[in-house]
Write an enzyme that holds these catalytic residues in place. Structure first.
Site, PDB file in Angstrom:
ATOM      1  N   LYS A 125     -16.180   2.928 -32.472  1.00 22.68           N
ATOM      2  CA  LYS A 125     -15.450   3.729 -31.480  1.00 22.68           C
ATOM      3  C   LYS A 125     -15.424   3.047 -30.112  1.00 22.68           C
ATOM      4  CE  LYS A 125     -15.546   8.152 -33.765  1.00 22.68           C
ATOM      5  NZ  LYS A 125     -16.305   7.851 -34.998  1.00 22.68           N
TER       6      LYS A 125
HETATM    7  C1  LIG Z   1     -15.859   8.020 -36.295  1.00 29.10           C
HETATM    8  C2  LIG Z   1     -16.497   7.249 -37.406  1.00 29.10           C
HETATM    9  C3  LIG Z   1     -15.884   7.109 -38.666  1.00 29.10           C
HETATM   10  C4  LIG Z   1     -14.587   7.797 -39.032  1.00 29.10           C
HETATM   11  O1  LIG Z   1     -13.494   7.296 -38.338  1.00 29.10           O
HETATM   12  P1  LIG Z   1     -12.081   8.086 -38.288  1.00 29.10           P
HETATM   13  O2  LIG Z   1     -11.262   7.328 -37.341  1.00 29.10           O
HETATM   14  O3  LIG Z   1     -12.440   9.456 -37.773  1.00 29.10           O
HETATM   15  O4  LIG Z   1     -11.539   8.157 -39.667  1.00 29.10           O
HETATM   16  C5  LIG Z   1     -16.508   6.322 -39.622  1.00 29.10           C
HETATM   17  N1  LIG Z   1     -17.687   5.726 -39.364  1.00 29.10           N
HETATM   18  C6  LIG Z   1     -18.319   5.834 -38.172  1.00 29.10           C
HETATM   19  C7  LIG Z   1     -19.633   5.167 -37.973  1.00 29.10           C
HETATM   20  C8  LIG Z   1     -17.753   6.603 -37.144  1.00 29.10           C
HETATM   21  O5  LIG Z   1     -18.383   6.721 -35.959  1.00 29.10           O
END
Ligand SMILES: *Cc1c(COP(=O)(O)O)cnc(C)c1O
Length: 483
Positions: A125
């Site tokens: 993220k």
């Molecule tokens: C947010 C997240 C996801 C999922 O991602 P999306 O974009 O919501 O599908 C998967 N793995 C981790 C570690 C995350 O923080």
């Protein structure tokens, strides 16, 4: 470039207007009016750009196709300041690592991991949120405005937002989290921030209580306007756009010619990450398959297998060992359905608006357009359980000497089920194992290694305010700190 709503609203807006907004006025999500096509000559030029000038220069090329209301020199500068070796740990920013090269139908088929988790909070993220921090600061200064970001987190999103916004002018963050329910590592990451513009609020209750508070405050429109309340949630188009860049960077690292195809496997929850892959593919990046990997919360896998999209209640949402994928509905999914249905806003409004809130599901099984999700758009899917996660973590450690996190393990497990002869498969690494240490210990009996910057963070002083699950109390706190 103008942006439109997936639910057919007639307004068209520029990038900087939707940057600071959440949903469109009709409850839809914003998408560009069209996807710019990247022809083979451009793809070749971008490959050279990435190789010689690096990730920030590639990011500028991609972003400039979608952003025409920030002067080029400024946009370039924002990219340069975001994607630095100092913040992301390597010059490649998203280095690719070959795991192995199994034979599929007699053809060597390389399997790679693309590292997206070497930013400040050790989850992918950061890739988008860091850019958002710079974009917000830039646009708020230009308008002479302020923004107070109110959010709820169970871990990854909140810390990525705080690390992106810390010290940024014009922005304050008020982040609620369920008291005592995040891992000690995640608590230490967030609560050790001492920046004046970052406020941690630990709520007596569970994650849903935090989300209810955010909703209650946002529904008080007078308060929202007076205190300039905003969000940084995953439906923000700028976050999605930032993620498009690493699909290109992964492709350039896995291939040597622009005619080759690759596939991506993406650990998925809210469908944000893999939706960026869909955008890259629509732009012309030669992607064969986009593999959606879910955990036990298999809303998306069910859709791609059956054509039925069925949101779950909170009682039917499993708490799993890949918790960042524990979702009851996939908030970005509407974007893909809009494209799948030929960009028919009225139909999307009927499905996601009235239909979904009345029935909790819709069914596209009989629709000829649904049949194209695979052949035309490349989507495939699969599901991974706690036992699969442990087995994949153990196997990867035993055979390849590598520790992977629980979400990435879900991606790798499903990737192996979707290999095509000779087509490289790139698994997106969405977090480092240290963030989910308890499950790594369960699988391996070993503590994951900790990047040097994080040694001893649990002992740092903490800055957090504890509060009852009471929206009035949170409002009063925001008022006190916006003087
Ligand atoms: C947010 C997240 C996801 C999922 O991602 P999306 O974009 O919501 O599908 C998967 N793995 C981790 C570690 C995350 O923080």
């Amino acid at each position: 470039m103008r942006y439109l709503s997936t639910r057919g609203h007639p307004d068209r807006k520029g990038f900087c207007d939707i940057l600071l907004e959440g949903l469109a006025p009709d409850g839809g999500l914003y998408l560009p009016e069209h996807y710019p096509r990247v022809d083979p000559a451009t793809l070749g030029r971008w490959r050279a750009t990435y190789q010689t000038q690096g990730y920030a220069a590639l990011a500028y090329e991609v972003l400039s196709l979608y952003i025409d209301d920030i002067p080029s020199a400024d946009l370039r500068d924002l990219c340069d300041r975001t994607y630095t070796e100092a913040v992301f740990g390597t010059r490649a920013i998203v280095p690719l690592k070959q795991l192995e090269q199994p034979e599929v139908a007699g053809q060597p088929t390389p399997l790679y991991l693309e590292a997206l988790s070497n930013g400040p909070t050790l989850a992918f993220k950061d890739m988008a949120m860091q850019l958002l921090g710079h974009l917000f600061e830039y646009e708020l200064a230009r308008r002479g405005e302020q923004l107070n970001i109110l959010g709820a987190t169970s871990g990854d999103t909140g810390s990525a937002a705080e690390y992106a916004m810390r010290g940024k002018k014009g922005v304050r963050v008020f982040m609620t989290s369920p008291d005592g329910r995040m891992s000690p590592f995640q608590q230490a990451q967030m609560f050790s921030l001492m920046d004046d513009n970052i406020h941690n609020i630990a709520i007596e209750g569970v994650f849903d209580d935090c989300q209810d508070i955010v909703k209650a405050v946002s529904n008080d429109l007078a308060f929202k306007r007076q205190y300039k309340i905003g969000t940084v949630n995953s439906i923000n188009w700028a976050r999605l756009l930032a993620q498009v860049v690493y699909y290109f960077a992964g492709y350039f690292q896995a291939t040597s010619a622009d005619t080759e195809q690759v596939s991506f496997a993406v650990p998925s929850g809210n469908f944000g990450n893999v939706c960026a892959g869909h955008v890259a593919r629509m732009m012309g990046l030669p992607i064969s398959r986009l593999v959606v990997a879910t955990n036990e919360n298999d809303v998306l896998d069910e859709f791609f297998r059956t054509g039925v999209y069925r949101v779950r209640g909170s009682a039917d949402t499993h708490e799993t060992s890949s918790p960042s994928m524990d979702i009851s509905k996939a908030s970005n999914f509407e974007r893909f359905v809009f494209d799948l249905l030929g960009r028919d806003g009225a139909r999307v409004r009927a499905l996601f608006g009235e239909g979904l809130s009345r029935e909790g599901r819709f069914d596209l099984q009989a629709d000829p357009l649904f049949v194209q999700a695979g052949p035309r758009y490349g989507f495939a899917s699969g599901r991974s359980s706690h036992a699969d996660r442990l087995a994949t973590i153990r196997d990867t450690h035993a055979r390849l000497g590598l520790m992977i996190d629980t979400h990435t393990a879900d991606g790798l497990k499903v990737a192996r089920e979707q290999l095509q002869p000779g087509v490289p498969m790139i698994v997106l690494e969405t977090a480092l194992p240290i963030k989910f240490a308890a499950t790594l210990v369960e699988a391996l009996g070993l503590e994951p290694e900790r990047p040097p910057a994080f040694i001893g963070i649990e002992a740092l002083p903490k800055r957090v305010t504890h509060m009852a699950a009471d929206a009035m109390a949170v409002k009063a706190y925001i008022q006190r700190h916006c003087a």
